[in-house]
Enzyme design. Structure first.
Site, PDB file in Angstrom:
ATOM      1  N   CYS A 331       0.847  -1.204   0.000  1.00 32.40           N
ATOM      2  CA  CYS A 331       0.000   0.000   0.000  1.00 32.40           C
ATOM      3  C   CYS A 331       0.883   1.255   0.000  1.00 32.40           C
ATOM      4  O   CYS A 331       1.751   1.400  -0.842  1.00 32.40           O
ATOM      5  CB  CYS A 331      -0.964  -0.049   1.183  1.00 32.40           C
ATOM      6  SG  CYS A 331      -2.252   1.219   1.141  1.00 32.40           S
ATOM      7  N   ILE A 332       0.691   2.163   0.959  1.00 29.18           N
ATOM      8  CA  ILE A 332       1.518   3.368   0.954  1.00 29.18           C
ATOM      9  C   ILE A 332       2.953   3.064   1.361  1.00 29.18           C
ATOM     10  O   ILE A 332       3.859   3.875   1.126  1.00 29.18           O
ATOM     11  CB  ILE A 332       0.940   4.487   1.835  1.00 29.18           C
ATOM     12  CG1 ILE A 332       0.807   4.038   3.276  1.00 29.18           C
ATOM     13  CG2 ILE A 332      -0.379   4.975   1.282  1.00 29.18           C
ATOM     14  CD1 ILE A 332       0.429   5.161   4.211  1.00 29.18           C
TER      15      ILE A 332
END
Length: 696
Positions: A331-332
C-alpha cells in the site's frame, strides 16, 4: 465489559432489565453532559459538505431536467408499489413480482420476512425506491466539477445506508424477533454496549467490531518466530528465524504502510504471508513502524525515507553481509518504497535488485473513493486539528476507510452490538483493523498534498527527498505489481498506471477480492484466481482481457518470479549471526503501542556499528534482573473485570487476587471511586469471592 453470555441476556428478568436500564440512563446523562461541554469546539462539518451541497443545488437549479425525470419515475413506481402492497396486504402474503429489488450482493435484507411478510416487503421496496430516486437526482448533474460530483454521490450513498430500515429496531424483523425472545433485554444490553463504546471513544461513538481482549500480540497473532535486531526512533527491524536449511542468498526486506501495523501479514500461522515467505527459503526482514506521539510533529516524509527505508536497507546488509536485496512494499509502504528507489537511483545506490508492490498507487490521478476525502479545504481542516496534537489520530483514518464500506464495517456491527444486543465476536482481522496508529502532522500533510492532491510522485522532479529531486521513470530494476480486482483503497486501474512508469521489466498480477483479502490469500485456502502478464498495454481493460487467468493464490507465482531473478542458496541465517544485537523477541515493543500509549518512546542507545545512514543500530538491551516480586495476577480472569478495568486497578496498585480478597467488596469499590466516580456502576460484590477461588 464483562463477557455476558447470550443465554444470560435471553433470560434477563424484568427487574434486572429495569435496574440495568436505570444504570444506563444515568450513564447517558453523564456522557451527554461531557459532550455538551465540548460541543462548541467540535467541527460539525469536517468534510465541508455544506459547500458541496450548495454547489449541487445551484447546478440543479440551472438544469432541473434531471430532477424532473427522477420525480416522474419515482411517482410512477410509487403508484405501482402502492397497488402491489395493497394487494399483498389483503391477500396476507407476497405474491406479485416486486417493483424493485435489492442488488444481488446486498446482505441487509437476508431475513425471510423481507420477502414473505407484506408489511416488511413494502418497507423494503419503499426504501429501495426512495434510494433510487435520490441517486437519480445526484448523478449526472451538469455544471458540477468532477470532485464535487463524486463527493455528493459518495455522501448521498452514506446517507442512504444510514437510513436503511435494517438500522432501526421497529423496522428490522430480526431485531423484533430478538425483542420478543429476550423480552427487550437485547435493547438494554445493546444500550450498555453503545455507552461503553461512547466512553471508550471519549464522547465519539467507536463501534467495536471484535472482542479485542481475545487477542494478544506474540501469543495468538503475530506469532512467527523472530528477533528485533535494530531500532531507532522511526522503526524496529524484525528478522525472522529460518525454517529451511538453505535460504536464498538475497535477503527480503518488507516495508508495510505506516498507517497500519505490519502484522496484517502475520495474523495466524495458516494465513501468515511472512511465515509462508520464510518457509519458501527467504531470509525475511520486516519494518515495524513506530506509533508516533506528539514529539514526532515535525517528522517529515524525508525522514521516513532516510531514517526509515534507507536505514533498514543498511541494517539488512550488515545483518546478512549481502549487498543485493529484494524488497516488498505494501500500500503506501509501496509508495514509500518507490520514492526510496528513485532516491537511491539518484544517489547511485544499486543494492535493491528487485521490488514488489502490493496494492500500491504511484500515479494518484484517479485514487478512487479515497479522493472524496482529499481537497484543499479538508486538508486545511486536518492541518488545523493536527496542530493541536502534533499527529492525526489513527481512528480518524480508520473511520474514513470504514465509511467507504459502511454497510459491512459500520452498520452491520451497529445492528449486531446495539440492536440485537450481541457482544462482538473474536476475529483476528478485525482486531488488526481496530489497532490503529497515528501519523505525524508534518509528514501526513505533506503526503496528502504531494501524492493525492497534486499527484507529484509520478512527475519527473515533482518530489524532492533530502534535497534530491527524484524521477520514478529512471528506476530500471525488475518490479512486480500485485493488485486486487475489488480494491477500493488502491483501485487496480490506478496501480496499473503507476506500474507503467518504471523503465525496467514489469510484471503485473491482478488477484481477486479486495485490499486485504486479495493480498492475504494463502495457497492452502484455494480462493480466487489471478491474472498475470509481463506485457502492459496502454489500456488496462485490454490488459485484463488478454492476461492469462490462473486459479488459486498468486503467492507461488510471485515466488517463482523472484527466484527466477536469482536463486543462489546459502546456509540458513539466524538473527545475530553477524553480531547484530538481539533487542527483544518478535513482534517487538513498537507494534504493541496503541492509541492510548502517548508517552514518548525512551531514547535508544547507539553503537559504533558500521552503517551508512544517520541512524545507528541500537545497543543490546540490558537484560532485566530477576525480580523477587510476584508476577501480577490476571485480574481479567474475574467475571466483571475486563482489560480496561484491570489496567485501572493495576494503576491503583491492585495487582493480585490476594489484594482483592483483603480489600473486600466495599474496599475495591472505594478504590475505583477514587479514580473516577463513574466506576460506581461496576458490581464488585462477588469479586473477592472469585479472587479467593482463583488463589486456591
Amino acid at each position: 465489559m464483562s463477557k455476558t453470555d447470550q443465554s444470560e441476556v435471553n433470560t434477563l428478568g424484568f427487574a434486572s432489565t429495569t435496574m440495568e436500564l436505570q444504570k444506563n440512563f444515568k450513564q447517558v446523562e453523564e456522557i451527554m453532559a461531557n459532550f455538551a461541554k465540548s460541543y462548541e469546539n467540535m467541527d460539525l462539518d469536517p468534510f465541508n459538505l455544506m459547500k458541496s451541497s450548495a454547489e449541487w443545488y445551484l447546478a440543479v437549479a440551472k438544469d432541473p431536467q434531471n430532477v424532473i425525470n427522477a420525480n416522474i419515475s419515482f411517482l410512477q413506481k410509487s403508484m405501482e408499489l402502492y397497488q402491489q402492497s395493497l394487494t399483498n396486504l389483503i391477500g396476507g402474503s407476497v405474491v406479485a413480482d416486486p417493483v424493485i429489488t435489492e442488488d444481488k450482493g446486498d446482505r441487509r435484507f437476508k431475513h425471510e420476512d423481507w420477502d414473505q411478510q407484506p408489511t416488511f416487503n413494502a418497507i423494503k421496496q419503499s426504501y429501495l425506491l426512495a434510494s433510487k430516486w435520490l441517486r437519480d437526482q445526484v448523478k449526472g448533474v451538469e455544471g458540477l466539477d468532477e470532485h464535487t460530483a463524486e463527493k455528493v454521490e459518495f455522501f448521498t450513498e452514506r446517507y442512504l445506508e444510514a437510513m436503511s430500515p435494517t438500522n432501526f429496531a421497529a423496522t428490522n424483523p430480526a431485531v423484533i424477533e430478538k425483542v420478543v425472545e429476550t423480552k427487550g433485554a437485547n435493547l438494554v444490553h445493546g444500550l450498555k454496549n453503545m455507552l461503553e463504546d461512547l466512553e471508550a471513544g471519549k464522547g465519539e461513538l467507536r463501534i467495536r467490531m471484535t472482542d479485542t481482549s481475545a487477542f494478544k500480540l506474540g501469543e495468538n497473532v503475530a506469532t512467527t518466530p523472530g528477533k528485533v535486531i535494530f531500532q531507532n526512533r522511526m522503526f524496529q527491524l524484525i528478522q525472522y528465524m529460518p525454517s529451511t536449511d538453505k535460504v536464498l542468498k538475497r535477503p527480503l526486506l518488507v516495508v508495510p504502510p505506516w498507517i497500519n501495523k505490519y502484522y496484517i501479514m502475520d495474523l495466524q500461522p495458516k494465513n501468515s504471508l511472512l511465515k509462508w515467505l520464510v518457509d519458501q527459503g527467504h531470509t525475511v526482514f520486516v519494518v515495524s513502524w513506530v506509533n508516533p506521539d506528539s514529539s514526532y510533529a515535525e517528522t517529515s516524509f524525508d525522514d521516513y525515507v532516510t531514517e526509515g527505508v534507507m536505514t533498514a536497507v543498511d541494517v539488512v546488509e550488515q545483518a546478512t553481509g549481502e549487498s543485493d536485496i529484494n524488497m516488498i512494499g505494501y500500500c503506501i509502504g509501496g509508495s514509500l518504497l518507490a520514492t526510496s528507489l528513485a532516491y537511491m537511483k539518484e544517489k547511485g545506490d544499486q543494492r535493491v535488485k528487485s521490488a514488489t508492490f502490493f496494492t500500491t498507487m504511484i500515479d494518484f490521478a484517479k485514487p478512487g473513493e479515497l479522493g472524496v476525502f482529499i481537497d484543499e479545504e479538508q486538508i486545511c481542516g486536518l492541518e488545523k486539528r493536527m496542530e493541536e496534537t502534533g499527529y492525526l489520530d489513527g481512528s480518524q483514518m480508520a473511520g474514513a476507510f470504514n465509511l467507504m464500506r459502511a454497510n459491512d464495517l459500520i452498520w452491520s456491527f451497529y445492528i449486531n452490538n446495539y440492536l440485537l444486543g450481541n457482544d462482538p465476536r473474536p476475529f483476528d482481522l478485525l482486531y488488526w483493523n481496530s489497532d490503529s496508529t497515528r501519523m505525524p502532522a508534518k509528514m501526513h500533510a505533506w503526503y496528502l498534498r504531494n501524492f493525492y492532491l497534486e499527484n507529484n510522485l509520478c512527475k519527473p522532479g515533482g518530489v524532492t527527498i533530502d534535497g534530491v529531486p527524484i524521477d520514478i521513470s529512471k528506476v530500471d530494476i525488475p518490479v512486480c505489481f500485485v493488485s486486487a480486482a475489488e480494491d477500493h483503497i488502491a483501485p487496480w486501474r490506478s496501480t496499473y498506471a503507476g506500474a507503467k512508469l518504471f523503465s525496467g521489466d514489469v510484471r503485473f498480477i491482478l488477484g481477486g477480492s479486495g485490499h486485504i483479502a486479495g493480498i492475504i490469500n494463502p495457497p492452502a485456502a484455494g480462493k480466487y484466481n489471478y491474472r498475470v502478464t509481463d506485457d502492459l498495454p496502454e489500456d488496462p481493460e485490454s490488459w485484463a482481457k488478454e492476461a492469462e487467468v490462473v486459479e488459486g493464490s498468486w503467492w507461488p507465482e510471485w515466488d517463482r518470479w523472484v527466484k527466477a531473478l536469482a536463486d543462489d542458496k546459502v546456509a540458513a541465517r539466524t538473527p545475530g549471526d553477524r553480531g547484530m544485537p538481539i533487542l527483544e523477541e518478535a513482534p517487538g515493543s513498537y507494534v504493541k503501542r496503541t492509541l492510548e500509549d502517548t508517552a514518548p518512546i525512551p531514547a535508544t542507545p547507539s553503537t559504533a556499528a558500521d552503517v551508512t545512514s544517520k541512524a545507528k543500530p541500537a545497543a543490546p538491551a540490558q537484560q532485566p534482573k530477576e525480580s523477587k516480586k510476584q508476577q501480577p495476577d490476571d485480574l481479567t480472569a474475574i467475571k466483571g473485570i475486563g482489560p480496561k478495568l484491570a489496567d485501572v486497578l493495576n494503576s491503583a496498585g491492585i495487582v493480585s487476587y490476594a489484594q482483592l480478597v483483603e480489600l473486600g467488596s466495599e474496599g475495591i469499590k472505594q478504590q475505583l471511586l477514587n479514580v473516577d466516580e463513574r466506576y460506581a456502576r461496576y458490581d464488585t460484590s462477588n469479586w473477592p469471592e472469585q479472587a479467593k477461588a482463583l488463589m486456591a
